[in-house]
Design a protein around this motif. Structure first.
Motif, short mmCIF file in Angstrom:
data_model
loop_
_atom_site.label_atom_id
_atom_site.label_comp_id
_atom_site.label_asym_id
_atom_site.label_seq_id
_atom_site.Cartn_x
_atom_site.Cartn_y
_atom_site.Cartn_z
N ILE A 50 -15.16 -48.40 -12.36
CA ILE A 50 -16.36 -48.56 -13.18
C ILE A 50 -16.70 -47.19 -13.78
O ILE A 50 -16.69 -46.18 -13.08
CB ILE A 50 -17.53 -49.09 -12.33
CG1 ILE A 50 -17.17 -50.48 -11.80
CG2 ILE A 50 -18.83 -49.11 -13.13
CD1 ILE A 50 -18.10 -50.98 -10.72
N LYS A 51 -17.01 -47.20 -15.06
CA LYS A 51 -17.36 -45.96 -15.74
C LYS A 51 -18.88 -45.86 -15.90
O LYS A 51 -19.58 -46.88 -16.02
CB LYS A 51 -16.72 -45.91 -17.13
CG LYS A 51 -15.20 -45.84 -17.08
CD LYS A 51 -14.65 -45.66 -18.46
CE LYS A 51 -13.87 -46.76 -18.96
NZ LYS A 51 -13.96 -47.99 -19.36
N ARG A 52 -19.36 -44.64 -15.92
CA ARG A 52 -20.78 -44.38 -16.16
C ARG A 52 -21.17 -45.08 -17.47
O ARG A 52 -20.49 -44.94 -18.48
CB ARG A 52 -21.01 -42.88 -16.25
CG ARG A 52 -22.42 -42.48 -16.51
CD ARG A 52 -22.54 -40.95 -16.51
NE ARG A 52 -23.79 -40.53 -17.08
CZ ARG A 52 -24.95 -40.54 -16.44
NH1 ARG A 52 -25.00 -40.95 -15.20
NH2 ARG A 52 -26.06 -40.15 -17.02
N SER A 75 -24.22 -46.23 -13.02
CA SER A 75 -25.30 -45.27 -13.24
C SER A 75 -26.08 -45.51 -14.53
O SER A 75 -27.03 -46.26 -14.53
CB SER A 75 -24.81 -43.83 -13.10
OG SER A 75 -23.73 -43.57 -13.97
N ALA A 76 -25.72 -44.92 -15.62
CA ALA A 76 -26.51 -45.04 -16.86
C ALA A 76 -26.39 -46.41 -17.50
O ALA A 76 -27.06 -46.70 -18.48
CB ALA A 76 -26.08 -43.96 -17.85
N GLY A 77 -25.56 -47.28 -16.93
CA GLY A 77 -25.38 -48.63 -17.46
C GLY A 77 -26.34 -49.60 -16.82
O GLY A 77 -27.47 -49.25 -16.46
N ASN A 103 -31.48 -49.62 -12.45
CA ASN A 103 -30.65 -50.30 -13.46
C ASN A 103 -30.16 -51.67 -13.01
O ASN A 103 -29.18 -52.19 -13.54
CB ASN A 103 -29.48 -49.41 -13.89
CG ASN A 103 -28.51 -49.10 -12.75
OD1 ASN A 103 -28.89 -49.08 -11.59
ND2 ASN A 103 -27.27 -48.83 -13.09
N VAL A 104 -30.84 -52.27 -12.05
CA VAL A 104 -30.50 -53.62 -11.60
C VAL A 104 -31.42 -54.61 -12.31
O VAL A 104 -32.64 -54.48 -12.27
CB VAL A 104 -30.66 -53.78 -10.07
CG1 VAL A 104 -30.45 -55.23 -9.65
CG2 VAL A 104 -29.69 -52.86 -9.34
N GLN A 120 -21.85 -58.55 -23.64
CA GLN A 120 -22.42 -57.30 -23.14
C GLN A 120 -21.74 -56.76 -21.89
O GLN A 120 -21.89 -55.59 -21.56
CB GLN A 120 -23.91 -57.49 -22.83
CG GLN A 120 -24.76 -57.64 -24.05
CD GLN A 120 -26.24 -57.53 -23.71
OE1 GLN A 120 -26.64 -57.09 -22.65
NE2 GLN A 120 -27.06 -57.95 -24.64
N VAL A 121 -20.99 -57.58 -21.18
CA VAL A 121 -20.50 -57.22 -19.85
C VAL A 121 -19.11 -56.57 -19.92
O VAL A 121 -18.19 -57.11 -20.51
CB VAL A 121 -20.48 -58.46 -18.93
CG1 VAL A 121 -19.87 -58.15 -17.57
CG2 VAL A 121 -21.89 -59.04 -18.78
N ASP A 122 -19.02 -55.39 -19.29
CA ASP A 122 -17.73 -54.70 -19.17
C ASP A 122 -16.92 -55.24 -18.00
O ASP A 122 -15.70 -55.31 -18.07
CB ASP A 122 -17.94 -53.19 -18.96
CG ASP A 122 -18.56 -52.52 -20.16
OD1 ASP A 122 -17.89 -52.46 -21.21
OD2 ASP A 122 -19.72 -52.06 -20.05
N LEU A 123 -17.61 -55.59 -16.92
CA LEU A 123 -16.94 -56.08 -15.71
C LEU A 123 -17.78 -57.16 -15.06
O LEU A 123 -18.95 -56.94 -14.74
CB LEU A 123 -16.74 -54.94 -14.70
CG LEU A 123 -16.22 -55.36 -13.32
CD1 LEU A 123 -14.79 -55.89 -13.40
CD2 LEU A 123 -16.31 -54.21 -12.33
N ALA A 124 -17.18 -58.32 -14.86
CA ALA A 124 -17.79 -59.39 -14.07
C ALA A 124 -17.10 -59.37 -12.71
O ALA A 124 -15.88 -59.53 -12.63
CB ALA A 124 -17.62 -60.74 -14.75
N PHE A 125 -17.86 -59.13 -11.67
CA PHE A 125 -17.35 -59.00 -10.31
C PHE A 125 -17.74 -60.26 -9.54
O PHE A 125 -18.92 -60.60 -9.45
CB PHE A 125 -17.95 -57.76 -9.66
CG PHE A 125 -17.54 -57.54 -8.24
CD1 PHE A 125 -16.25 -57.17 -7.92
CD2 PHE A 125 -18.46 -57.69 -7.22
CE1 PHE A 125 -15.87 -56.96 -6.60
CE2 PHE A 125 -18.10 -57.48 -5.89
CZ PHE A 125 -16.80 -57.11 -5.59
#
Length: 170
Positions: A50-52, A75-77, A103-104, A120-125
């Motif tokens: 996961i990237k900032r 973090s900033a996401g 940020n939750v 909008q989502v970079d990663l769905a976990f």
């Protein structure tokens, strides 16, 4: 509950899973130190890369054992904590507030749809949840438009026919 579920189109299996325990008992089970230790949360998050600034969705977040660590990694996401039980979502909001993680964003999902904004989502976990979803293909089809074009889905699950939860102590 099963009659209500049938009336609104929820399967008997899904309704039975929800009714098997109240949210406070699910929280106790999901947050048990024995279970959390086995999850290897830090190692799992490191492997997700996961990237900032990433936007991450914790699908079926449950008690939120991954939600705060995922939010910190982004973090900033933003971290969308998605679940279908309002009491679990409220618990995650309290957990984020106690941890001073801002940020939750909690999301009350649906049985068939994560109820997230589009693209909008970079990663769905999805951890230990997919086997609970009756129409997996339909759910994933509804999840796909929520991902950015470069978005990813990470699934950690087990094969229920090989044992799974019934062999694990709470």
């Amino acid at each position: 509950l099963v009659a209500l579920a049938a009336a609104i189109g929820i399967s008997h299996q899904a309704a039975g899973q929800l009714a098997s325990k109240p949210a406070d008992q699910w929280i106790k089970t999901l947050d048990s130190s024995n279970r959390v230790a086995k999850l290897k949360i830090d190692q799992t998050i490191a492997k997700l890369k996961i990237k900032r600034g990433d936007v991450v969705a914790d699908i079926g977040a449950g008690s939120g054992v991954f939600s705060v660590p995922l939010a910190l990694a982004a973090s900033a996401g933003k971290l969308y904590a998605v679940d279908i039980d309002q009491k679990l979502i409220d618990h995650i909001a309290d957990k984020a507030k106690e941890s001073k993680v801002s940020n939750v964003q909690i999301v009350l999902g649906k049985f068939t749809d994560p109820n997230l904004p589009g693209a909008q989502v970079d990663l769905a976990f999805i951890n230990d949840v997919l086997h609970h979803i009756e129409d997996r293909a339909g759910y994933l089809k509804n999840l796909a438009p929520c991902l950015k074009p470069s978005g990813r889905i990470a699934v950690i699950d087990f094969y229920p026919e090989r044992g799974g939860h019934k062999n694990e102590p709470a």
